[in-house]
Design an enzyme around this catalytic site. Structure first.
Site, PDB file in Angstrom:
ATOM      1  N   SER A   9       0.881  -1.175   0.000  1.00 53.55           N
ATOM      2  CA  SER A   9       0.000   0.000   0.000  1.00 53.55           C
ATOM      3  C   SER A   9       0.912   1.216   0.000  1.00 53.55           C
ATOM      4  CB  SER A   9      -0.848   0.003   1.275  1.00 53.55           C
ATOM      5  OG  SER A   9      -1.424   1.273   1.494  1.00 53.55           O
ATOM      6  N   ASN A  10       0.376   2.360  -0.438  1.00 54.88           N
ATOM      7  CA  ASN A  10       1.153   3.600  -0.349  1.00 54.88           C
ATOM      8  C   ASN A  10       0.477   4.607   0.567  1.00 54.88           C
ATOM      9  OD1 ASN A  10       3.219   2.829  -2.207  1.00 54.88           O
ATOM     10  ND2 ASN A  10       1.712   3.080  -3.856  1.00 54.88           N
ATOM     11  N   ASN A  11      -0.536   4.138   1.298  1.00 55.68           N
ATOM     12  CA  ASN A  11      -1.303   5.019   2.173  1.00 55.68           C
ATOM     13  C   ASN A  11      -0.459   5.428   3.384  1.00 55.68           C
ATOM     14  OD1 ASN A  11      -3.049   5.484   4.565  1.00 55.68           O
ATOM     15  ND2 ASN A  11      -4.678   5.251   3.051  1.00 55.68           N
ATOM     16  N   GLY A  13      -1.185   6.948   6.160  1.00 54.12           N
ATOM     17  CA  GLY A  13      -1.775   6.629   7.467  1.00 54.12           C
ATOM     18  C   GLY A  13      -1.525   5.177   7.847  1.00 54.12           C
ATOM     19  N   ASP A  70      -6.888  -5.737   3.068  1.00 52.68           N
ATOM     20  CA  ASP A  70      -8.044  -5.421   2.244  1.00 52.68           C
ATOM     21  C   ASP A  70      -9.205  -5.211   3.198  1.00 52.68           C
ATOM     22  OD1 ASP A  70      -8.928  -4.847  -0.347  1.00 52.68           O
ATOM     23  OD2 ASP A  70     -10.011  -6.734  -0.459  1.00 52.68           O
ATOM     24  N   ARG A 182      -9.322  -2.414  11.400  1.00 50.16           N
ATOM     25  CA  ARG A 182      -7.903  -2.484  11.034  1.00 50.16           C
ATOM     26  C   ARG A 182      -7.031  -2.644  12.276  1.00 50.16           C
ATOM     27  NH1 ARG A 182      -8.725  -0.005   6.700  1.00 50.16           N
ATOM     28  NH2 ARG A 182      -9.302   1.880   7.815  1.00 50.16           N
TER      29      ARG A 182
HETATM   30  P1  IMP Z   1      -8.882  -0.331   1.456  1.00 44.72           P
HETATM   31  O1  IMP Z   1      -8.924  -1.818   1.554  1.00 44.72           O
HETATM   32  O2  IMP Z   1      -8.185   0.328   2.577  1.00 44.72           O
HETATM   33  O3  IMP Z   1      -8.467   0.158   0.093  1.00 44.72           O
HETATM   34  O4  IMP Z   1     -10.390   0.165   1.640  1.00 44.72           O
HETATM   35  C1  IMP Z   1     -11.392  -0.131   0.703  1.00 44.72           C
HETATM   36  C2  IMP Z   1     -12.553   0.792   0.913  1.00 44.72           C
HETATM   37  O5  IMP Z   1     -13.325   0.374   2.029  1.00 44.72           O
HETATM   38  C3  IMP Z   1     -12.197   2.241   1.185  1.00 44.72           C
HETATM   39  O6  IMP Z   1     -11.999   2.963  -0.015  1.00 44.72           O
HETATM   40  C4  IMP Z   1     -13.429   2.725   1.929  1.00 44.72           C
HETATM   41  O7  IMP Z   1     -14.459   3.027   1.013  1.00 44.72           O
HETATM   42  C5  IMP Z   1     -13.832   1.494   2.717  1.00 44.72           C
HETATM   43  N1  IMP Z   1     -13.207   1.499   4.063  1.00 44.72           N
HETATM   44  C6  IMP Z   1     -12.286   0.635   4.554  1.00 44.72           C
HETATM   45  N2  IMP Z   1     -11.940   0.950   5.819  1.00 44.72           N
HETATM   46  C7  IMP Z   1     -12.644   2.069   6.117  1.00 44.72           C
HETATM   47  C8  IMP Z   1     -12.687   2.890   7.280  1.00 44.72           C
HETATM   48  O8  IMP Z   1     -12.003   2.696   8.300  1.00 44.72           O
HETATM   49  N3  IMP Z   1     -13.517   3.945   7.194  1.00 44.72           N
HETATM   50  C9  IMP Z   1     -14.285   4.220   6.103  1.00 44.72           C
HETATM   51  N4  IMP Z   1     -14.269   3.499   5.002  1.00 44.72           N
HETATM   52  C10 IMP Z   1     -13.454   2.416   5.002  1.00 44.72           C
END
Ligand code: IMP
Length: 194
Positions: A9-11, A13, A70, A182
């Protein structure tokens, strides 16, 4: 001794949050961008398959152990949707505002507003690791029609925690990390790594 680990990931946070806790069990966490790893496809119908694909991809291209996550929001009355499609529920280009609007519309006719955030983390020692470590987290709540709060991201202003009478967007960052899907998955993974 520390072991270098690539985060698929590149996030920023996630890098900070995961990096802090994984440092306590000897990992030095780096974003995949540092190694010029392009984003992997996420074509699968389950969270765990997508996380595994991302972890293997990052590990294959770097030769390092890799961690991927994910996550998404699953609404019971909608059969678990948006689920793995949470990021692009309202289609391309991805937009939190349109996703939330679609979710409220889809749920309007249903009395059951219960939902949960779900997160899976997958750790591979190497790209073909036959025994990935897998940890999950689940956070229950309810979807409300009017947004509250301005913290967090994604579905947070519409995701109510009834026991606290707050949406996730009304929590501070530390409180969210302590309670969130998470955070739960990360602590479960750290236990397995220990
Ligand atoms: P990712 O797996 O972190 O890319 O998250 C996929 C998608 O799930 C995000 O783009 C949000 O739409 C939703 N999502 C995941 N975790 C959260 C959270 O903690 N708050 C709000 N939306 C979330």
């Amino acid at each position: 001794m520390t072991t270098k680990l690539v985060l698929a990931s590149n996030n920023a946070g996630k890098l900070r949050e995961f990096g802090q806790l994984l440092a306590t069990v000897g990992f030095d966490v780096h974003a995949q961008r540092e190694f010029n790893v392009p984003e992997a496809e996420e074509p699968h119908p389950t969270f765990v398959e997508n996380a595994l694909a991302k972890a293997r991809h990052a590990s294959r291209l770097t030769g390092l152990p890799a961690l991927a996550d994910d996550s998404g929001v699953c609404v019971n009355a909608l059969g678990g949707a948006p689920g793995v499609h949470s990021a692009r529920y309202a289609g391309e280009p991805k937009s939190d505002e349109r996703n939330n609007r679609k979710l409220i519309e889809d749920l309007a006719a249903h009395a059951d507003k219960s939902a949960y955030y779900y997160c899976v983390l997958v750790f591979v020692r190497h790209a073909d690791d036959p025994q990935p470590l897998i940890a999950e987290g689940r956070w229950n709540g309810e979807i409300i029609a009017e947004p509250r709060g301005d913290g967090g991201f994604g579905y947070d202003p519409y995701f109510l925690l009834p026991a606290l009478d707050k949406t996730v967007a009304e929590l501070g960052a530390d409180e969210k990390n302590r309670l969130s899907h998470r955070g739960q998955a990360l602590r479960a993974l750290v236990e397995k790594l220990q």
